[in-house]
Design an enzyme around this catalytic site. Structure first.
Site, PDB file in Angstrom:
ATOM      1  N   PRO A 297     -17.281  -3.801   1.693  1.00  0.00           N
ATOM      2  CA  PRO A 297     -18.614  -4.043   2.250  1.00  0.00           C
ATOM      3  C   PRO A 297     -19.744  -3.454   1.424  1.00  0.00           C
ATOM      4  O   PRO A 297     -20.896  -3.848   1.582  1.00  0.00           O
ATOM      5  CB  PRO A 297     -18.540  -3.386   3.637  1.00  0.00           C
ATOM      6  CG  PRO A 297     -17.391  -2.443   3.566  1.00  0.00           C
ATOM      7  CD  PRO A 297     -16.415  -3.042   2.614  1.00  0.00           C
ATOM      8  N   LEU A 298     -19.437  -2.498   0.521  1.00  0.00           N
ATOM      9  CA  LEU A 298     -20.477  -1.936  -0.347  1.00  0.00           C
ATOM     10  C   LEU A 298     -20.120  -2.072  -1.817  1.00  0.00           C
ATOM     11  O   LEU A 298     -20.624  -1.325  -2.656  1.00  0.00           O
ATOM     12  CB  LEU A 298     -20.714  -0.454  -0.018  1.00  0.00           C
ATOM     13  CG  LEU A 298     -21.644  -0.161   1.153  1.00  0.00           C
ATOM     14  CD1 LEU A 298     -21.752   1.335   1.376  1.00  0.00           C
ATOM     15  CD2 LEU A 298     -23.020  -0.742   0.929  1.00  0.00           C
ATOM     16  N   GLY A 299     -19.266  -3.008  -2.186  1.00  0.00           N
ATOM     17  CA  GLY A 299     -18.812  -3.129  -3.564  1.00  0.00           C
ATOM     18  C   GLY A 299     -19.732  -3.958  -4.435  1.00  0.00           C
ATOM     19  O   GLY A 299     -20.218  -5.002  -4.023  1.00  0.00           O
ATOM     20  N   GLY A 300     -19.990  -3.495  -5.667  1.00  0.00           N
ATOM     21  CA  GLY A 300     -20.659  -4.307  -6.668  1.00  0.00           C
ATOM     22  C   GLY A 300     -22.151  -4.433  -6.540  1.00  0.00           C
ATOM     23  O   GLY A 300     -22.746  -5.379  -7.052  1.00  0.00           O
ATOM     24  N   PHE A 301     -22.814  -3.481  -5.901  1.00  0.00           N
ATOM     25  CA  PHE A 301     -24.267  -3.532  -5.785  1.00  0.00           C
ATOM     26  C   PHE A 301     -24.912  -3.087  -7.098  1.00  0.00           C
ATOM     27  O   PHE A 301     -24.475  -2.120  -7.726  1.00  0.00           O
ATOM     28  CB  PHE A 301     -24.756  -2.602  -4.665  1.00  0.00           C
ATOM     29  CG  PHE A 301     -24.656  -3.175  -3.287  1.00  0.00           C
ATOM     30  CD1 PHE A 301     -25.774  -3.299  -2.500  1.00  0.00           C
ATOM     31  CD2 PHE A 301     -23.437  -3.593  -2.756  1.00  0.00           C
ATOM     32  CE1 PHE A 301     -25.695  -3.824  -1.217  1.00  0.00           C
ATOM     33  CE2 PHE A 301     -23.342  -4.108  -1.485  1.00  0.00           C
ATOM     34  CZ  PHE A 301     -24.484  -4.233  -0.714  1.00  0.00           C
ATOM     35  N   THR A 302     -25.971  -3.761  -7.512  1.00  0.00           N
ATOM     36  CA  THR A 302     -26.774  -3.289  -8.636  1.00  0.00           C
ATOM     37  C   THR A 302     -27.680  -2.160  -8.152  1.00  0.00           C
ATOM     38  O   THR A 302     -27.899  -1.999  -6.941  1.00  0.00           O
ATOM     39  CB  THR A 302     -27.657  -4.416  -9.197  1.00  0.00           C
ATOM     40  OG1 THR A 302     -28.647  -4.762  -8.209  1.00  0.00           O
ATOM     41  CG2 THR A 302     -26.843  -5.647  -9.551  1.00  0.00           C
ATOM     42  N   PRO A 303     -28.236  -1.355  -9.072  1.00  0.00           N
ATOM     43  CA  PRO A 303     -29.160  -0.295  -8.626  1.00  0.00           C
ATOM     44  C   PRO A 303     -30.332  -0.835  -7.805  1.00  0.00           C
ATOM     45  O   PRO A 303     -30.738  -0.216  -6.812  1.00  0.00           O
ATOM     46  CB  PRO A 303     -29.630   0.316  -9.952  1.00  0.00           C
ATOM     47  CG  PRO A 303     -28.492   0.089 -10.894  1.00  0.00           C
ATOM     48  CD  PRO A 303     -27.929  -1.259 -10.506  1.00  0.00           C
ATOM     49  N   LEU A 304     -30.871  -1.983  -8.199  1.00  0.00           N
ATOM     50  CA  LEU A 304     -31.986  -2.559  -7.459  1.00  0.00           C
ATOM     51  C   LEU A 304     -31.569  -2.953  -6.045  1.00  0.00           C
ATOM     52  O   LEU A 304     -32.278  -2.694  -5.060  1.00  0.00           O
ATOM     53  CB  LEU A 304     -32.543  -3.777  -8.198  1.00  0.00           C
ATOM     54  CG  LEU A 304     -33.779  -4.447  -7.572  1.00  0.00           C
ATOM     55  CD1 LEU A 304     -34.946  -3.465  -7.525  1.00  0.00           C
ATOM     56  CD2 LEU A 304     -34.171  -5.693  -8.376  1.00  0.00           C
TER      57      LEU A 304
ATOM     58  N   TYR B 249       0.839  -1.183   0.000  1.00  0.00           N
ATOM     59  CA  TYR B 249       0.000   0.000   0.000  1.00  0.00           C
ATOM     60  C   TYR B 249       0.882   1.244   0.000  1.00  0.00           C
ATOM     61  O   TYR B 249       1.526   1.562   1.000  1.00  0.00           O
ATOM     62  CB  TYR B 249      -0.918   0.039   1.220  1.00  0.00           C
ATOM     63  CG  TYR B 249      -1.925  -1.085   1.305  1.00  0.00           C
ATOM     64  CD1 TYR B 249      -2.240  -1.863   0.202  1.00  0.00           C
ATOM     65  CD2 TYR B 249      -2.556  -1.380   2.512  1.00  0.00           C
ATOM     66  CE1 TYR B 249      -3.165  -2.898   0.287  1.00  0.00           C
ATOM     67  CE2 TYR B 249      -3.496  -2.402   2.608  1.00  0.00           C
ATOM     68  CZ  TYR B 249      -3.779  -3.160   1.496  1.00  0.00           C
ATOM     69  OH  TYR B 249      -4.698  -4.187   1.597  1.00  0.00           O
TER      70      TYR B 249
END
Length: 290
Positions: free
Chosen positions: A216-223, A66
């Site tokens: 923890p919030l990666g790759g969510f679809t709009p729905l 990093y």
């Protein structure tokens, strides 16, 4: 100077012979843009690390890649000499190139160099826990981990590493690693929308092995995002708070390492992860990733 403490949600978990808070801190965001170079606000980055320890966090996740070297050097500057209760977890198996990429670096000589680089940058005689990063930037990839994992086992036998884990790994690789030597954690992408490791998490919980989700919030679809936002609105909380709280309640072996470069956001994450979720909330959330 110490600041008033927030109760850390989730209690503790045992990694081998180390007890850590289930709510930890991931240091990746302390580096510059795209995890490259120094932070824009160095003093702010140091303040976040000190605040994390002041608030009782005993699990900090990092890597010498990093920056490279940036987050480890910040950790050393902010926290060395380290409190006895603090456990620093690092990972090896990838390096950085001039374009900011993450080329694989898992040959025995690569891993030995990375272990010594981490020891130097953190100013430690032994690393508490080292995760072997597998796969690539696209995610886990099939294939044997025997040669690189056995290299880390040798380094552990030499006293340079206390405990081992794997990251970005398939279920088969987790099983192969455990057939070679004990591991204390698996660090994979997992969240409400990406439930591919559900069965693995449950098996690891039964065996006393930690699971450390990232993104923890990666790759969510709009729905899916809409469904999460609806629960958040009903709970008068942010979607991130709901996502962290759900992870912490999903299984007792899940350890959280949300990252931030802001003291305010760090405290918000702690408060959010302790959000009580009703049975109605949990049912709605469980439907997101099914």
């Amino acid at each position: 100077m110490s600041t008033p403490s927030l109760p850390l949600p989730g209690g503790t978990w045992t990694l081998g012979d180390m007890t850590v808070t289930r709510f930890g801190y991931g240091a990746m965001q302390l580096a510059g843009p795209w995890v490259t170079g120094p932070p824009a606000d160095r003093e702010g980055a140091l303040a976040v690390l000190r605040q994390a320890v002041d608030l009782g966090i005993t699990h900090i996740d990092t890597s010498d890649a990093y920056g490279p070297r940036v987050t480890n050097e910040l950790i050393r500057e902010a926290l060395h000499p380290y409190p006895e209760s603090l456990h620093i977890v690092t990972k090896v198996g990838a390096t950085r190139d001039a374009q900011g990429g993450w080329p694989v670096a898992r040959r025995p000589e690569d891993l030995r160099r990375q272990i010594h680089d981490n020891l130097t940058s953190l100013r430690l005689d032994a690393l508490d826990l080292v995760n072997l990063r597998l796969g690539n930037a696209e995610g886990p990839q099939p294939g044997s981990l025997a040669e690189p994992f056995e290299t880390l086992v040798e380094l552990r036998q030499q006293g340079l590493i206390r405990h081992l884990g794997v990251s970005n790994a398939t279920e088969e690789q987790v099983a192969e690693a455990r057939s070679i030597a004990p591991i204390v954690c698996v660090q994979n992408m997992y969240n409400l929308a990406h439930r591919h490791d559900d069965k693995l998490i449950d098996r690891l919980a039964t065996d006393g092995v930690a699971y450390v989700p990232y993104f923890p919030l990666g790759g969510f679809t709009p729905l899916q995002s809409s469904a999460l936002s609806a629960v958040a609105a009903r709970s008068k909380a942010t979607p991130m708070s709901v996502a962290l709280a759900w992870l912490l309640q999903r299984s007792p072996n899940i350890l959280l390492i949300p990252g931030t470069s802001s003291v305010t956001h760090l405290r918000e994450n702690i408060a959010g992860a302790g959000l009580p979720l009703s049975d109605e909330d949990l049912t709605a959330l469980d439907d997101i990733g099914r």
